[in-house]
Design a protein around this motif. Structure first.
Motif, PDB file in Angstrom:
ATOM      1  N   ALA A 117       0.835  -1.202   0.000  1.00 25.09           N
ATOM      2  CA  ALA A 117       0.000   0.000   0.000  1.00 25.09           C
ATOM      3  C   ALA A 117       0.866   1.247   0.000  1.00 25.09           C
ATOM      4  CB  ALA A 117      -0.903  -0.005   1.225  1.00 25.09           C
ATOM      5  N   ASN A 118       0.529   2.183  -0.872  1.00 26.37           N
ATOM      6  CA  ASN A 118       1.240   3.451  -0.845  1.00 26.37           C
ATOM      7  C   ASN A 118       0.285   4.634  -0.800  1.00 26.37           C
ATOM      8  OD1 ASN A 118       0.337   3.152  -3.433  1.00 26.37           O
ATOM      9  ND2 ASN A 118       2.312   3.396  -4.407  1.00 26.37           N
ATOM     10  N   VAL A 119      -1.001   4.410  -1.051  1.00 26.99           N
ATOM     11  CA  VAL A 119      -2.001   5.473  -0.967  1.00 26.99           C
ATOM     12  C   VAL A 119      -3.386   4.879  -0.696  1.00 26.99           C
ATOM     13  CG1 VAL A 119      -0.800   7.078  -2.521  1.00 26.99           C
ATOM     14  CG2 VAL A 119      -2.437   5.456  -3.456  1.00 26.99           C
ATOM     15  N   ALA A 120      -4.287   5.723  -0.212  1.00 23.82           N
ATOM     16  CA  ALA A 120      -5.714   5.408  -0.127  1.00 23.82           C
ATOM     17  C   ALA A 120      -6.412   6.351  -1.104  1.00 23.82           C
ATOM     18  CB  ALA A 120      -6.229   5.622   1.296  1.00 23.82           C
ATOM     19  N   TYR A 121      -7.685   6.113  -1.340  1.00 25.77           N
ATOM     20  CA  TYR A 121      -8.414   6.924  -2.309  1.00 25.77           C
ATOM     21  C   TYR A 121      -9.770   7.351  -1.776  1.00 25.77           C
ATOM     22  CZ  TYR A 121      -5.028   4.845  -5.501  1.00 25.77           C
ATOM     23  OH  TYR A 121      -3.877   4.445  -6.106  1.00 25.77           O
ATOM     24  N   LEU A 122     -10.152   8.576  -2.113  1.00 24.14           N
ATOM     25  CA  LEU A 122     -11.480   9.103  -1.847  1.00 24.14           C
ATOM     26  C   LEU A 122     -12.120   9.304  -3.217  1.00 24.14           C
ATOM     27  CD1 LEU A 122     -13.612  10.378   0.067  1.00 24.14           C
ATOM     28  CD2 LEU A 122     -12.400  12.540  -0.246  1.00 24.14           C
ATOM     29  N   ILE A 123     -13.321   8.777  -3.415  1.00 30.11           N
ATOM     30  CA  ILE A 123     -13.977   8.873  -4.717  1.00 30.11           C
ATOM     31  C   ILE A 123     -14.642  10.240  -4.846  1.00 30.11           C
ATOM     32  CG2 ILE A 123     -15.692   7.886  -6.274  1.00 30.11           C
ATOM     33  CD1 ILE A 123     -15.311   5.207  -4.759  1.00 30.11           C
ATOM     34  N   ALA A 124     -14.154  11.047  -5.789  1.00 31.55           N
ATOM     35  CA  ALA A 124     -14.743  12.351  -6.073  1.00 31.55           C
ATOM     36  C   ALA A 124     -15.908  12.200  -7.042  1.00 31.55           C
ATOM     37  CB  ALA A 124     -13.693  13.299  -6.652  1.00 31.55           C
ATOM     38  N   ASP A 125     -15.813  11.209  -7.943  1.00 33.18           N
ATOM     39  CA  ASP A 125     -16.872  10.961  -8.908  1.00 33.18           C
ATOM     40  C   ASP A 125     -16.685   9.571  -9.496  1.00 33.18           C
ATOM     41  OD1 ASP A 125     -19.183  11.680 -10.296  1.00 33.18           O
ATOM     42  OD2 ASP A 125     -18.048  12.389 -12.032  1.00 33.18           O
ATOM     43  N   GLY A 126     -17.788   8.895  -9.793  1.00 39.86           N
ATOM     44  CA  GLY A 126     -17.740   7.579 -10.424  1.00 39.86           C
ATOM     45  C   GLY A 126     -17.987   6.446  -9.447  1.00 39.86           C
ATOM     46  N   GLU A 127     -17.781   5.217  -9.948  1.00 45.40           N
ATOM     47  CA  GLU A 127     -18.008   4.021  -9.156  1.00 45.40           C
ATOM     48  C   GLU A 127     -16.793   3.098  -9.202  1.00 45.40           C
ATOM     49  OE1 GLU A 127     -21.734   2.010  -9.900  1.00 45.40           O
ATOM     50  OE2 GLU A 127     -22.576   3.890 -10.669  1.00 45.40           O
ATOM     51  N   VAL A 128     -16.518   2.465  -8.060  1.00 43.82           N
ATOM     52  CA  VAL A 128     -15.385   1.546  -7.909  1.00 43.82           C
ATOM     53  C   VAL A 128     -15.891   0.245  -7.317  1.00 43.82           C
ATOM     54  CG1 VAL A 128     -13.237   1.154  -6.621  1.00 43.82           C
ATOM     55  CG2 VAL A 128     -13.696   3.406  -7.624  1.00 43.82           C
TER      56      VAL A 128
ATOM     57  N   SER B 297     -19.384  -2.199  -3.546  1.00 48.46           N
ATOM     58  CA  SER B 297     -19.525  -1.253  -4.649  1.00 48.46           C
ATOM     59  C   SER B 297     -19.514   0.131  -4.015  1.00 48.46           C
ATOM     60  CB  SER B 297     -20.842  -1.477  -5.388  1.00 48.46           C
ATOM     61  OG  SER B 297     -20.827  -2.710  -6.034  1.00 48.46           O
ATOM     62  N   LEU B 298     -18.584   0.966  -4.452  1.00 48.77           N
ATOM     63  CA  LEU B 298     -18.387   2.272  -3.833  1.00 48.77           C
ATOM     64  C   LEU B 298     -18.660   3.379  -4.839  1.00 48.77           C
ATOM     65  CD1 LEU B 298     -15.030   1.456  -2.017  1.00 48.77           C
ATOM     66  CD2 LEU B 298     -17.356   1.247  -1.111  1.00 48.77           C
ATOM     67  N   SER B 299     -19.020   4.551  -4.328  1.00 48.33           N
ATOM     68  CA  SER B 299     -19.281   5.693  -5.191  1.00 48.33           C
ATOM     69  C   SER B 299     -18.860   6.984  -4.498  1.00 48.33           C
ATOM     70  CB  SER B 299     -20.763   5.735  -5.581  1.00 48.33           C
ATOM     71  OG  SER B 299     -21.568   5.831  -4.430  1.00 48.33           O
ATOM     72  N   ARG B 300     -19.225   8.081  -5.087  1.00 47.71           N
ATOM     73  CA  ARG B 300     -18.823   9.419  -4.620  1.00 47.71           C
ATOM     74  C   ARG B 300     -18.895   9.539  -3.097  1.00 47.71           C
ATOM     75  NH1 ARG B 300     -18.797  14.653  -7.047  1.00 47.71           N
ATOM     76  NH2 ARG B 300     -19.003  16.237  -5.438  1.00 47.71           N
ATOM     77  N   GLY B 301     -17.775  10.003  -2.501  1.00 40.43           N
ATOM     78  CA  GLY B 301     -17.712  10.211  -1.060  1.00 40.43           C
ATOM     79  C   GLY B 301     -17.144   9.032  -0.291  1.00 40.43           C
ATOM     80  N   ASP B 302     -17.053   7.858  -0.918  1.00 40.74           N
ATOM     81  CA  ASP B 302     -16.492   6.684  -0.241  1.00 40.74           C
ATOM     82  C   ASP B 302     -14.971   6.716  -0.306  1.00 40.74           C
ATOM     83  OD1 ASP B 302     -18.929   5.461   0.499  1.00 40.74           O
ATOM     84  OD2 ASP B 302     -19.132   4.548  -1.484  1.00 40.74           O
ATOM     85  N   ILE B 303     -14.348   6.143   0.723  1.00 37.82           N
ATOM     86  CA  ILE B 303     -12.891   6.031   0.770  1.00 37.82           C
ATOM     87  C   ILE B 303     -12.535   4.549   0.779  1.00 37.82           C
ATOM     88  CG2 ILE B 303     -12.728   6.144   3.292  1.00 37.82           C
ATOM     89  CD1 ILE B 303     -10.147   7.892   2.809  1.00 37.82           C
ATOM     90  N   PHE B 304     -11.430   4.196   0.142  1.00 36.13           N
ATOM     91  CA  PHE B 304     -10.982   2.802   0.135  1.00 36.13           C
ATOM     92  C   PHE B 304      -9.466   2.758   0.074  1.00 36.13           C
ATOM     93  CE2 PHE B 304     -11.548   4.070  -4.218  1.00 36.13           C
ATOM     94  CZ  PHE B 304     -10.538   3.441  -4.926  1.00 36.13           C
ATOM     95  N   GLY B 305      -8.914   1.590   0.459  1.00 38.32           N
ATOM     96  CA  GLY B 305      -7.468   1.423   0.485  1.00 38.32           C
ATOM     97  C   GLY B 305      -6.840   1.932   1.763  1.00 38.32           C
ATOM     98  N   GLU B 306      -7.670   2.339   2.717  1.00 34.68           N
ATOM     99  CA  GLU B 306      -7.174   2.959   3.950  1.00 34.68           C
ATOM    100  C   GLU B 306      -6.608   1.954   4.943  1.00 34.68           C
ATOM    101  OE1 GLU B 306     -11.023   1.370   4.956  1.00 34.68           O
ATOM    102  OE2 GLU B 306     -10.353   2.453   3.198  1.00 34.68           O
ATOM    103  N   MET B 307      -7.104   0.716   4.932  1.00 37.63           N
ATOM    104  CA  MET B 307      -6.640  -0.262   5.933  1.00 37.63           C
ATOM    105  C   MET B 307      -5.139  -0.463   5.867  1.00 37.63           C
ATOM    106  SD  MET B 307      -9.676  -3.145   6.194  1.00 37.63           S
ATOM    107  CE  MET B 307      -8.559  -4.370   5.623  1.00 37.63           C
ATOM    108  N   SER B 308      -4.611  -0.611   4.678  1.00 38.88           N
ATOM    109  CA  SER B 308      -3.175  -0.851   4.528  1.00 38.88           C
ATOM    110  C   SER B 308      -2.352   0.350   4.971  1.00 38.88           C
ATOM    111  CB  SER B 308      -2.852  -1.202   3.076  1.00 38.88           C
ATOM    112  OG  SER B 308      -3.433  -2.443   2.743  1.00 38.88           O
ATOM    113  N   LEU B 309      -2.887   1.541   4.816  1.00 40.19           N
ATOM    114  CA  LEU B 309      -2.160   2.716   5.287  1.00 40.19           C
ATOM    115  C   LEU B 309      -2.162   2.797   6.802  1.00 40.19           C
ATOM    116  CD1 LEU B 309      -3.098   5.589   2.831  1.00 40.19           C
ATOM    117  CD2 LEU B 309      -1.057   4.169   2.873  1.00 40.19           C
ATOM    118  N   ILE B 310      -3.217   2.281   7.434  1.00 40.55           N
ATOM    119  CA  ILE B 310      -3.301   2.324   8.892  1.00 40.55           C
ATOM    120  C   ILE B 310      -2.408   1.258   9.521  1.00 40.55           C
ATOM    121  CG2 ILE B 310      -4.840   1.937  10.878  1.00 40.55           C
ATOM    122  CD1 ILE B 310      -7.067   3.255   9.129  1.00 40.55           C
ATOM    123  N   ASP B 311      -2.448   0.016   8.970  1.00 35.55           N
ATOM    124  CA  ASP B 311      -1.694  -1.056   9.626  1.00 35.55           C
ATOM    125  C   ASP B 311      -0.437  -1.496   8.872  1.00 35.55           C
ATOM    126  OD1 ASP B 311      -2.649  -2.693   7.561  1.00 35.55           O
ATOM    127  OD2 ASP B 311      -3.981  -3.845   8.852  1.00 35.55           O
ATOM    128  N   GLY B 312      -0.168  -0.954   7.694  1.00 36.39           N
ATOM    129  CA  GLY B 312       1.067  -1.252   6.972  1.00 36.39           C
ATOM    130  C   GLY B 312       1.119  -2.615   6.297  1.00 36.39           C
TER     131      GLY B 312
END
Length: 134
Positions: free
Chosen positions: A37-48, A63-78
């Motif tokens: 992990a090197n970054v997390a993401y916040l969805i500004a627009d679209g679907e992931v 299924s994530l969309s605008r306003g959702d954040i993902f990839g954060e777990m790896s940044l928190i625990d490495g």
């Protein structure tokens, strides 16, 4: 206006707070399960779509969309990525770097140790659930 730069796949640009933005096309892979992990993401627009790979193929996780954040777990625990992510539609992401997250978590630790510890516990429990589902 921010200048557009290339970072891996898709275009990225810095916003006024120094956070980068990244644009992706439908079906583009954002990261793979097991990646460092090197970054997390916040969805500004679209679907992931978040999915895990197992012996049965791909299993949808979220299924994530605008306003959702993902990839954060790896940044928190490495630890490496617990799942994969790909764009479902055209996606605009705000890139949250480790330094951005650490600054916010440090501030949280300073002002609310209970909430900061709860975040750590939630990440541990979620990883445990994901590991049991393999």
């Amino acid at each position: 206006m921010a200048k557009s730069i290339k970072i891996g796949k898709g275009a990225a640009e810095a916003d006024s707070e120094g956070l980068k933005r990244k644009s992706l096309a439908p079906k583009e892979i954002i990261f793979e399960q097991g990646d460092e992990a090197n970054v997390a993401y916040l969805i500004a627009d679209g679907e992931v779509e978040i999915y895990r790979k197992s012996g049965r193929g791909e299993v949808g996780v979220a299924s994530l969309s605008r306003g959702d954040i993902f990839g954060e777990m790896s940044l928190i625990d490495g630890k490496p990525r617990a799942a994969s992510a790909r764009a479902v539609s055209e996606v605009e992401l705000i890139v949250v770097r480790p330094s951005d997250l650490k600054k916010r978590l440090a501030g949280l630790s300073e002002y609310d140790m209970v909430l900061r510890r709860l975040i750590d516990v939630f990440v541990l429990r979620l990883r445990g659930q994901l590991d049991r589902n393999d």
